[in-house]
Design an enzyme around this catalytic site. Sequence first.
Site, PDB file in Angstrom:
ATOM      1  N   GLU A  99      10.128   1.684  10.117  1.00 45.82           N
ATOM      2  CA  GLU A  99      11.219   2.549   9.732  1.00 45.82           C
ATOM      3  C   GLU A  99      10.554   3.873   9.796  1.00 45.82           C
ATOM      4  OE1 GLU A  99      14.121   2.128   9.263  1.00 45.82           O
ATOM      5  OE2 GLU A  99      14.368  -0.126   8.640  1.00 45.82           O
ATOM      6  N   CYS A 121      14.145  10.721   5.873  1.00 44.00           N
ATOM      7  CA  CYS A 121      14.273  10.453   7.202  1.00 44.00           C
ATOM      8  C   CYS A 121      15.637  10.242   7.990  1.00 44.00           C
ATOM      9  CB  CYS A 121      13.599   9.141   7.530  1.00 44.00           C
ATOM     10  SG  CYS A 121      14.132   8.064   6.403  1.00 44.00           S
ATOM     11  N   LYS A 165       0.732  -1.325   0.034  1.00 46.47           N
ATOM     12  CA  LYS A 165       0.103   0.129   0.043  1.00 46.47           C
ATOM     13  C   LYS A 165       0.714   1.430   0.097  1.00 46.47           C
ATOM     14  CE  LYS A 165      -1.692   2.920   2.589  1.00 46.47           C
ATOM     15  NZ  LYS A 165      -1.487   4.224   1.547  1.00 46.47           N
ATOM     16  N   GLU A 174      10.825  16.676  13.518  1.00 45.99           N
ATOM     17  CA  GLU A 174      11.195  16.320  12.234  1.00 45.99           C
ATOM     18  C   GLU A 174      10.411  17.394  11.456  1.00 45.99           C
ATOM     19  OE1 GLU A 174       9.913  12.492  10.651  1.00 45.99           O
ATOM     20  OE2 GLU A 174      11.746  12.384   9.873  1.00 45.99           O
TER      21      GLU A 174
HETATM   22  P1  NAD Z   1       2.762   8.944   7.047  1.00 44.03           P
HETATM   23  O1  NAD Z   1       3.037   8.091   8.437  1.00 44.03           O
HETATM   24  O2  NAD Z   1       1.840   9.865   6.917  1.00 44.03           O
HETATM   25  O3  NAD Z   1       2.480   7.798   5.915  1.00 44.03           O
HETATM   26  C1  NAD Z   1       3.070   6.592   5.569  1.00 44.03           C
HETATM   27  C2  NAD Z   1       2.388   5.648   5.122  1.00 44.03           C
HETATM   28  O4  NAD Z   1       1.349   5.262   6.076  1.00 44.03           O
HETATM   29  C3  NAD Z   1       1.273   6.096   3.913  1.00 44.03           C
HETATM   30  O5  NAD Z   1       1.179   4.939   3.017  1.00 44.03           O
HETATM   31  C4  NAD Z   1      -0.011   6.118   4.549  1.00 44.03           C
HETATM   32  O6  NAD Z   1      -1.039   6.085   3.641  1.00 44.03           O
HETATM   33  C5  NAD Z   1       0.070   5.114   5.586  1.00 44.03           C
HETATM   34  N1  NAD Z   1      -0.801   5.374   6.669  1.00 44.03           N
HETATM   35  C6  NAD Z   1      -1.236   6.655   7.089  1.00 44.03           C
HETATM   36  N2  NAD Z   1      -1.947   6.413   8.448  1.00 44.03           N
HETATM   37  C7  NAD Z   1      -1.966   4.991   8.598  1.00 44.03           C
HETATM   38  C8  NAD Z   1      -2.536   4.322   9.674  1.00 44.03           C
HETATM   39  N3  NAD Z   1      -3.176   4.949  10.615  1.00 44.03           N
HETATM   40  N4  NAD Z   1      -2.357   3.003   9.563  1.00 44.03           N
HETATM   41  C9  NAD Z   1      -1.519   2.513   8.694  1.00 44.03           C
HETATM   42  N5  NAD Z   1      -0.893   3.154   7.880  1.00 44.03           N
HETATM   43  C10 NAD Z   1      -1.456   4.602   7.636  1.00 44.03           C
HETATM   44  O7  NAD Z   1       4.181   9.330   6.705  1.00 44.03           O
HETATM   45  P2  NAD Z   1       4.422  10.202   5.101  1.00 44.03           P
HETATM   46  O8  NAD Z   1       4.034  11.626   5.442  1.00 44.03           O
HETATM   47  O9  NAD Z   1       3.790   9.291   4.093  1.00 44.03           O
HETATM   48  O10 NAD Z   1       6.150   9.985   5.040  1.00 44.03           O
HETATM   49  C11 NAD Z   1       6.790  10.940   5.801  1.00 44.03           C
HETATM   50  C12 NAD Z   1       7.323  10.248   7.148  1.00 44.03           C
HETATM   51  O11 NAD Z   1       8.147   8.954   6.786  1.00 44.03           O
HETATM   52  C13 NAD Z   1       8.359  11.244   7.870  1.00 44.03           C
HETATM   53  O12 NAD Z   1       8.292  11.087   9.429  1.00 44.03           O
HETATM   54  C14 NAD Z   1       9.737  10.258   7.568  1.00 44.03           C
HETATM   55  O13 NAD Z   1      10.796  10.576   8.561  1.00 44.03           O
HETATM   56  C15 NAD Z   1       9.255   8.934   7.613  1.00 44.03           C
HETATM   57  N6  NAD Z   1      10.192   8.080   6.710  1.00 44.03           N
HETATM   58  C16 NAD Z   1      10.969   7.292   7.578  1.00 44.03           C
HETATM   59  C17 NAD Z   1      11.737   6.425   6.877  1.00 44.03           C
HETATM   60  C18 NAD Z   1      12.670   5.313   7.550  1.00 44.03           C
HETATM   61  O14 NAD Z   1      13.045   4.372   6.840  1.00 44.03           O
HETATM   62  N7  NAD Z   1      12.852   5.517   8.668  1.00 44.03           N
HETATM   63  C19 NAD Z   1      11.677   6.712   5.239  1.00 44.03           C
HETATM   64  C20 NAD Z   1      11.239   7.581   4.514  1.00 44.03           C
HETATM   65  C21 NAD Z   1      10.338   8.312   5.525  1.00 44.03           C
END
Ligand code: NAD
Length: 489
Positions: free
Chosen positions: A259, A293, A183, A392
Site C-alpha cells: 500500500e 495517502c 515493525k 506526494e
Molecule cells: P516510509 O516508506 O519511509 O516508511 C514506512 C515503513 O517502512 C517504516 O516502518 C519504515 O521504518 C520502514 N522502512 C524504511 N525503509 C525500509 C526498507 N528499506 N525496507 C523495509 N522497510 C523500510 O514511509 P513513511 O514516511 O513512514 O510514511 C509515509 C508514506 O507512506 C507516504 O508516502 C504515504 O503515502 C504512504 N502511505 C501509504 C498508505 C497506503 O495505504 N497506500 C497509507 C499510509 C501511508
Amino acid sequence: MSLRPVDSSALLIDGKLVPGSGGTFAVTDPATEEVLGRAADGTAADMDAAIDAARRAFDGTDWSRDHAFRARCLRQLRDALLGHVDELRELTMAEVGAPRFLTAGAQLEGPVNDLGYFADLAESYSWETDLGTATPMGIPTRRSLHKEAVGVVGAITPWNFPHQINFAKLGPALAAGNTVVLKPAPDTPWAAALVGKVIAEETDIPAGVINIVTSTDHGLGAQLAEDPRVDLISFTGSTATGRSVMAAAAQTLKKVFLELGGKSAFIVLDDADLATACSIAAFTVCTHAGQGCAITTRLLVPRERYDEAVRVTANALSGITVGDPRERGTVCGPLISAKQRDRVESYLRLAVEEGGTIECGGGRPEGLDRGFFVSPTLISGVGNDARVVQEEIFGPVLVILPFVGDEDAIRIANDSPYGLSGAVWGTDPERVARVVAGVRTGTLGVNGGIWYSADAPFGGYKQSGIGREMGVAGFEEYLETKVVAYPAT
Ligand code: NAD
C-alpha cells in the site's frame, strides 16, 4: 492497568515483553516538541528472535487451523483495547498528533472495532469448497479446494495512521491463521508497543503469534523482507520504500502486498455545486494535516470557473482551525516531525520556483511557536506536469488545476504515477458514471460518499500499490490455495 509507559515501552517477542537490545529512543509530541517518554529500540538480533518466534508459533501450534479460537482471541483483543480507549486516545493525540475528532474514526476507534469484522470472517469464511467430480486424464476424481494461512507475515507500517494500518494488517493476517512480526515506524512506536502490552497481559493470544519490534533502525524492515523464514510481506509506506521492499523480497520470492503513495484528484464537474465541493476539498486536504495517502490533493475545476474556485477554496482553507490536536475544535494538527515539515516547506518553495502562486497559507501559522505546524495552503497557476502536482507532498497542501470538459478532467486525473483514490462531484448521473469509469484508482467517493469501511477493499492502481487491504479481498491476501484430489468412488 495504565498503558502509559512509566520509563519505556517494551518489545513483544515470543509472548514476553522485553527491552530492546539497542536501549531506548525518545517519543516526541509533534504538537509541543516535548519528549513524552521512551520506546524500546530493537536491533537486528531482536528482529531475528521475533521472526524465529513467529515461525515456531506457526509451524508448531494449531493456531492456523483453529478458526474459532482465533476469532475469540481477536474479539478479546478488541474488547481489551476498547477498555483502554480513552487512554489510547490521549496517547494517540500526543504521539501521532491526530486531532481528537479523528480518534473516533480512522485514527483509533474505527480500526479497533474492525478487529470484530475480521473475527467474524474467520468464522464465516468458506475454508473448504467442494469442486465436484471431474475426469482428468480419464481418471474420475473428486476435488476440494482448501484455503490456508500463508505462514509468517512481516508487517511494516508507517506513522501517519498507525492504528488503522497496524490493525488492517494484524486483523486479517491473524484471522486468516498467520503469525505476525510487526515493525512499526520509528515516529509512532507507542501505537504498536501499547497494543503489544495489551496482547501480552490481557489476551489468550499464544506466545509467538504476534511479535512487535519497535526500532529506530529502518534496516529491520529490510531484514524482514529478506528473511527466508518470512512468507509474506505486508507493507504500507512510500512508493520508494515499497520498491526496495519488493526487490528485497524477490530474493526469496515471497508474496508482497504493498500500500503506497497517492496524489488523488478531486474532480468538480461543471454542473456541481462548486462552493460546496471546493469547501469539502479544502476540509479533506487538512485531514490529519494532509498526512494521508488517500487524501485528494489535486483539485480539478472547470476552467471557466477557475478564479471563483480559487477564491472559495482559499477562503475555506483559511478558515480551518489549526492547532493542538487535543482541543475539540482543531481540524488540522501538526506534521509528525521537523523533518516532515522541512519536506513540506521545500515543496512550498518549489511551487513558487515552478511559477505557481500561493493563494493562502504557504508556511508556519502565526501564534504557534512550538510544534511542527504548516498552514493549510492552496497552490494555483501550475500545470499538471509540475513536480508539486506529480509528487506526494504529505502536508495540508492543495493544488488547483483547470480542465476543459469531462474527458480532460479524466485525462488530468489519470496523468499521475499513482492511482489510489479520488472524488467526483456532479449532478448528472450519466456524466458522473462516465468519469467514475474513466478514473483509474482503487477507491472513489461521489458527491461526498465515504468508501472507508472494514468490508471495503482499499488499495491502489499503478504505483500506488499491489493488492487490497480490508474486506474479503484484503483477508484473502493472507491466504494460500490448495487443491486436493481423491479418486471418485
Ligand atoms: P516510509 O516508506 O519511509 O516508511 C514506512 C515503513 O517502512 C517504516 O516502518 C519504515 O521504518 C520502514 N522502512 C524504511 N525503509 C525500509 C526498507 N528499506 N525496507 C523495509 N522497510 C523500510 O514511509 P513513511 O514516511 O513512514 O510514511 C509515509 C508514506 O507512506 C507516504 O508516502 C504515504 O503515502 C504512504 N502511505 C501509504 C498508505 C497506503 O495505504 N497506500 C497509507 C499510509 C501511508
